[in-house]
Design a protein around this motif. Structure first.
Motif: not given
Length: 269
Positions: A27-34, A249-269
């Motif tokens: 399984g894969v977990l997507v986040c901004l900060d691990s 804000g830093h977090y606010e500007s990158e918050q949708f990156t989680i959504e972005l990565i999840a979309e990329i993975i979902s399309k591939k797998f």
């Protein structure tokens, strides 16, 4: 394929930080900060891969004794056989499926392109037999692979790789109206900005995260507003009446990156 590690900035540490590249995934977990609690969540959800935007290890570690959150996170991930992969400035620097393209999508920008295209790239051509095509990536990864190749310099700018993004709204809007729209769309409690220039906003430059280094390019390309994060007090004066700077804000500007990565993975797998 989406964001090659070679596209990261020289100071960055993107790529596989913890773990084995050939481990089967549960399984894969997507986040901004691990950080630690993210590893705990991965354990609870039976995910053995964490894909984070920011690298948990940015500087060298001389010891792993758990004295700070970075060491504790790495120790816990190793102990539970959880890999950590960071996709940071390499994802910032791609146009297709990139961090800034996602922000532009949220803001409804049209006719977008890279604000500061990458220069000095090299094109690698690899010659293999037709039956070996599927083995190329693995062979390139392994040391000592016997593959004929040719490296060619690309003299012109690479217009799909680089920093920031610029585009236009379908219709020009008043400055205050756009800032309210920006605040709501980017889900931020506050937008820190320079004084209004008393002109409408249509051409918009953006850079997720700390993008102050792109201000001159935004001005040069005629942007009405530059949206980014991490601006210091005196740096706002660099707008010099030529552009509106909006720090969301830093977090606010990158918050949708989680959504972005999840979309990329979902399309591939």
């Amino acid at each position: 394929n989406i964001a090659p590690v070679a596209y990261q900035e020289t100071y960055d540490n993107a790529g596989l930080i913890v773990g084995n590249a050939y481990t089967d995934l549960t399984g894969v977990l997507v986040c901004l900060d691990s950080i630690e609690n993210v590893v705990d969540e991965a354990i609870a959800k039976n995910c053995n891969l964490i894909i984070a935007h920011h690298p948990i290890i940015f500087k060298g570690l001389k010891r792993l004794n758990g004295k700070n959150y970075v060491e504790r996170t790495v120790i816990k991930a190793i102990k539970h056989d959880i890999a950590i992969y960071a996709i940071h400035t390499n994802l910032d620097n791609v146009y297709e499926n990139g961090v800034n393209t996602k922000i532009a999508e949220k803001l409804g920008l049209k006719n977008t392109h890279i604000l500061s295209p990458r220069q000095g790239l090299r094109k690698l051509s690899v010659l293999v037999g037709a039956t070996q095509a599927e083995q190329v990536k693995k062979a390139m990864f392994e040391a000592g692979a016997a593959i004929a190749h040719n490296i060619v310099a690309i003299e012109n700018n690479h217009h799909t790789v680089g920093a920031g993004l610029i585009g236009s709204l379908e219709q020009a809007v008043e400055e205050q109206d756009f800032l309210y729209f920006l605040k709501n769309t980017m889900k931020t409690g506050c937008v820190r900005h320079t004084h209004f220039l008393e002109k409408k906003i249509q051409k918009v430059a953006i850079c997720g995260g700390s993008g102050g280094f792109l201000l001159s390019q935004a001005i040069a390309q005629g942007a009405d507003i530059f949206i980014t994060a991490d601006y210091k007090y005196h740096e706002f004066f660099d707008a010099d009446g030529q552009i509106l700077i909006a720090d969301i804000g830093h977090y606010e500007s990158e918050q949708f990156t989680i959504e972005l990565i999840a979309e990329i993975i979902s399309k591939k797998f």
